[in-house]
Enzyme design. Structure first.
Site, PDB file in Angstrom:
ATOM      1  N   GLY A  80       1.039  -0.983  -0.096  1.00  0.00           N
ATOM      2  CA  GLY A  80      -0.026  -0.396   0.036  1.00  0.00           C
ATOM      3  C   GLY A  80       0.581   1.215  -0.203  1.00  0.00           C
ATOM      4  O   GLY A  80       2.786   1.301  -0.258  1.00  0.00           O
ATOM      5  N   GLN A  81       0.513   2.426   0.465  1.00  0.00           N
ATOM      6  CA  GLN A  81       1.044   3.423   0.017  1.00  0.00           C
ATOM      7  C   GLN A  81       2.154   3.555   0.984  1.00  0.00           C
ATOM      8  O   GLN A  81       3.214   4.079   1.024  1.00  0.00           O
ATOM      9  CB  GLN A  81       0.004   4.732  -0.540  1.00  0.00           C
ATOM     10  N   LEU A  82       1.259   3.662   2.162  1.00  0.00           N
ATOM     11  CA  LEU A  82       2.809   3.339   3.204  1.00  0.00           C
ATOM     12  C   LEU A  82       2.796   2.293   3.611  1.00  0.00           C
ATOM     13  O   LEU A  82       4.528   3.042   3.980  1.00  0.00           O
ATOM     14  CB  LEU A  82       1.896   4.111   4.741  1.00  0.00           C
TER      15      LEU A  82
ATOM     16  N   TYR B 140     -14.667   4.274   9.502  1.00  0.00           N
ATOM     17  CA  TYR B 140     -12.961   4.636   9.801  1.00  0.00           C
ATOM     18  C   TYR B 140     -12.401   5.013  10.705  1.00  0.00           C
ATOM     19  O   TYR B 140     -11.566   3.958  11.449  1.00  0.00           O
ATOM     20  CB  TYR B 140     -12.210   5.000   8.631  1.00  0.00           C
TER      21      TYR B 140
ATOM     22  N   LYS C 126      -9.885   2.733  13.875  1.00  0.00           N
ATOM     23  CA  LYS C 126      -8.991   3.204  14.990  1.00  0.00           C
ATOM     24  C   LYS C 126      -9.329   3.608  16.001  1.00  0.00           C
ATOM     25  O   LYS C 126      -8.440   3.000  16.662  1.00  0.00           O
ATOM     26  CB  LYS C 126      -8.878   4.849  13.720  1.00  0.00           C
TER      27      LYS C 126
END
Length: 316
Positions: free
Chosen positions: A11-13, A142, A146
């Site tokens: 993924g992006q991170l 989301y 979290k």
């Protein structure tokens, strides 16, 4: 950290943490997993890699045993805008995967890094210089996952002495792997469209302020907190970190210092706008600075110059 497992590594991170960890600790000491193996072949082929769902506890436990893993980066998740389209799936992946990771860490004595987000806050949270410890009543699924994840990591630390650590990331801006369904994706897309078309149509209002961080700082933070002396960590999980806060109009203005004819227009996405409006404008990150010496290197001007130069070299 000696033997690292990264879940959600493409993924992006995850991809950029994976590159940096392999650079620092050696390819064979950093094991990667993701639900797909048909992208980012340099990572997939550059060291140990397994195609596995983050909820497959048996498979992940076998990987941990086989490679003598001592540190797990749990980065597999459904992001904010995508999560709103299927809340049940978001809960099952975000919470189910984390629960399995923490159980394996408990059994095998692993440390765990879990990213939280500015999405853990809600409309009743103070919006400016949001404190480390404050009201958390998010209005997105989301955000709910979290907050639950922060509490679950705290529980495993207090109950079982699992070495859990985490960061509340702002919007993350990078030029390597595209973002995947987040509310702050516009802040990445705008640079690509500026280079390609000299115009960007933004899905948030021009005056929407959000905290952001450039990927080199995000990667440094994720690794730095896992290398920090645990005796200094009073909070351990869900540290606020801050680097810059800006709105689309400000970002466009900085882009115009490099691309003078760049223009921006707006087609507001009501779902993403509602999520953004519920998040803080800026975070107060004193705890991270005191407890593990957090200090960002990039602000908006330097990031804009680096993003545009990198994209131009790659695409032109």
């Amino acid at each position: 950290m000696k033997r690292i497992l990264i879940l959600g590594s493409l993924g992006q991170l995850g991809s950029e943490i994976a590159y940096e960890c392999r650079k620092r600790y050696g390819n064979d000491n950093v094991v990667l997993t993701d639900i797909r193996d048909d992208i980012n072949l340099p990572l997939v082929q550059g060291g140990p890699f397994y195609k596995v769902d983050c909820r497959d506890g048996e498979a992940i436990l076998e990987i941990v045993k086989k490679h003598n893993i001592d540190t797990i980066y749990h980065l597999a998740a459904i992001l904010s805008a995508t999560a709103e389209r299927n809340p049940l799936n978001a809960w099952n992946i975000n919470m189910g995967g984390l629960m399995i990771t923490l159980e394996i860490a408990r059994q095998m004595g692993c440390a765990v890094f879990t990213p939280s987000s500015i999405g853990a806050f809600g409309p009743t949270t103070p919006k400016k210089f949001t404190p480390q410890d404050t009201i958390q009543r998010p209005t997105s699924i989301y955000g709910v996952t979290k907050v639950a994840g922060e509490l679950l990591c705290d529980y495993y630390n207090h109950k079982y002495d699992v070495d859990t650590r985490g960061i509340r990331f702002p919007g993350v801006i990078s030029n390597l792997t595209p973002p995947g369904g987040g509310t702050t994706d516009y802040a990445v897309e705008i640079y690509y469209e500026a280079v390609r078309k000299h115009h960007y149509t933004c899905f948030l209002r021009g005056d929407t302020y959000l905290d952001m961080i450039y990927m080199p700082d995000a990667v440094q933070a994720a690794i730095q907190i896992m290398e920090a002396n645990p005796a200094r960590l009073r909070h351990r999980n869900a540290f606020n970190i801050a680097a810059m806060s800006f709105c689309p109009e400000e970002q466009a203005a900085y882009i115009r210092t490099h691309i003078p004819d760049f223009t921006i227009s707006y087609e507001i996405d009501p779902v993403k706008q509602a999520i953004a409006d519920s998040w803080p404008d800026s975070l107060e990150d004193y705890a991270a600075r005191v407890e593990w010496d957090w200090k960002p290197q990039y602000e908006l001007a330097a990031m804009t110059e680096d993003m545009l130069n990198t994209i131009k070299r790659r695409e032109l």
